[in-house]
Design a protein around this motif. Structure first.
Motif, PDB file in Angstrom:
ATOM      1  N   ASN A 108      46.541 -23.735 -26.034  1.00 22.37           N
ATOM      2  CA  ASN A 108      45.917 -22.956 -24.968  1.00 22.37           C
ATOM      3  C   ASN A 108      45.117 -21.816 -25.603  1.00 22.37           C
ATOM      4  O   ASN A 108      43.987 -21.994 -26.001  1.00 22.37           O
ATOM      5  N   ASN A 109      45.718 -20.662 -25.733  1.00 21.92           N
ATOM      6  CA  ASN A 109      44.995 -19.542 -26.325  1.00 21.92           C
ATOM      7  C   ASN A 109      45.040 -19.590 -27.846  1.00 21.92           C
ATOM      8  O   ASN A 109      46.054 -19.948 -28.443  1.00 21.92           O
ATOM      9  N   MET A 110      43.930 -19.214 -28.453  1.00 23.80           N
ATOM     10  CA  MET A 110      43.866 -18.999 -29.898  1.00 23.80           C
ATOM     11  C   MET A 110      43.282 -17.611 -30.116  1.00 23.80           C
ATOM     12  O   MET A 110      42.395 -17.182 -29.364  1.00 23.80           O
ATOM     13  N   GLY A 111      43.784 -16.936 -31.119  1.00 24.73           N
ATOM     14  CA  GLY A 111      43.309 -15.572 -31.306  1.00 24.73           C
ATOM     15  C   GLY A 111      43.451 -15.086 -32.729  1.00 24.73           C
ATOM     16  O   GLY A 111      44.018 -15.766 -33.593  1.00 24.73           O
ATOM     17  N   TRP A 112      42.893 -13.918 -32.941  1.00 25.76           N
ATOM     18  CA  TRP A 112      42.997 -13.221 -34.216  1.00 25.76           C
ATOM     19  C   TRP A 112      43.598 -11.840 -33.981  1.00 25.76           C
ATOM     20  O   TRP A 112      43.172 -11.105 -33.084  1.00 25.76           O
ATOM     21  N   TYR A 113      44.587 -11.538 -34.786  1.00 23.75           N
ATOM     22  CA  TYR A 113      45.214 -10.232 -34.798  1.00 23.75           C
ATOM     23  C   TYR A 113      44.966  -9.615 -36.176  1.00 23.75           C
ATOM     24  O   TYR A 113      44.609 -10.318 -37.128  1.00 23.75           O
ATOM     25  N   ARG A 114      45.169  -8.322 -36.257  1.00 22.81           N
ATOM     26  CA  ARG A 114      45.082  -7.674 -37.564  1.00 22.81           C
ATOM     27  C   ARG A 114      46.122  -6.569 -37.666  1.00 22.81           C
ATOM     28  O   ARG A 114      46.548  -6.000 -36.652  1.00 22.81           O
ATOM     29  N   GLN A 115      46.495  -6.300 -38.898  1.00 21.77           N
ATOM     30  CA  GLN A 115      47.457  -5.240 -39.153  1.00 21.77           C
ATOM     31  C   GLN A 115      47.032  -4.480 -40.386  1.00 21.77           C
ATOM     32  O   GLN A 115      46.965  -5.038 -41.489  1.00 21.77           O
ATOM     33  N   ALA A 116      46.729  -3.211 -40.176  1.00 26.49           N
ATOM     34  CA  ALA A 116      46.375  -2.326 -41.280  1.00 26.49           C
ATOM     35  C   ALA A 116      47.644  -1.646 -41.786  1.00 26.49           C
ATOM     36  O   ALA A 116      48.635  -1.537 -41.052  1.00 26.49           O
ATOM     37  N   PRO A 117      47.634  -1.184 -43.024  1.00 26.45           N
ATOM     38  CA  PRO A 117      48.821  -0.511 -43.580  1.00 26.45           C
ATOM     39  C   PRO A 117      49.279   0.652 -42.711  1.00 26.45           C
ATOM     40  O   PRO A 117      48.472   1.493 -42.317  1.00 26.45           O
ATOM     41  N   GLY A 118      50.554   0.657 -42.381  1.00 27.14           N
ATOM     42  CA  GLY A 118      51.117   1.734 -41.596  1.00 27.14           C
ATOM     43  C   GLY A 118      50.816   1.677 -40.116  1.00 27.14           C
ATOM     44  O   GLY A 118      51.169   2.597 -39.378  1.00 27.14           O
TER      45      GLY A 118
END
Length: 119
Positions: free
Chosen positions: A31-41
């Protein structure tokens, strides 16, 4: 094996472009596809999402600079990133929800790909 495999991260100067790609294996009826991101801290945040019907949404900070797209036949999703800023530096994760071979519905994550934007 159920997996999401990302590619395309790297180091780019501010103002540059990168294209991230993600291929889903052994995931069905996505169904859904996505992009997440995580920066330090920082907490992981949703960057962009696209439904199976092609409806897209973006976090405000990337609107007009990033474009998400998908190929339903190939079970792939891409993120074209332009006018990159140092604050875009993060590990980017592909995400999808779908079913495994025995029909179990779940949410899946890729292993992450590093994007670094130099100032």
């Amino acid at each position: 094996q159920v997996q999401l495999v990302e590619s395309g991260g790297g180091l780019v100067p501010a103002g540059g472009s990168l294209r991230l790609s993600c291929a889903a294996s052994e995931i069905f009826g996505i169904n859904n596809m996505g992009w997440y991101r995580q920066a330090p801290g920082k907490q992981r945040e949703l960057v962009a999402m696209i439904t199976s019907g092609g409806t897209v949404s973006y976090v405000a900070s990337v609107m007009g600079r990033f474009t998400i797209s998908r190929d339903n036949a190939k079970n792939t999703v891409s993120l074209q990133m332009s006018s990159l800023k140092p604050e875009d530096t993060a590990v980017y994760y592909c995400n999808a929800d779908g079913r495994n071979r025995i029909g179990f519905l779940s949410n899946y994550w890729g292993q992450g790909t590093q994007v670094t934007v130099s100032s």
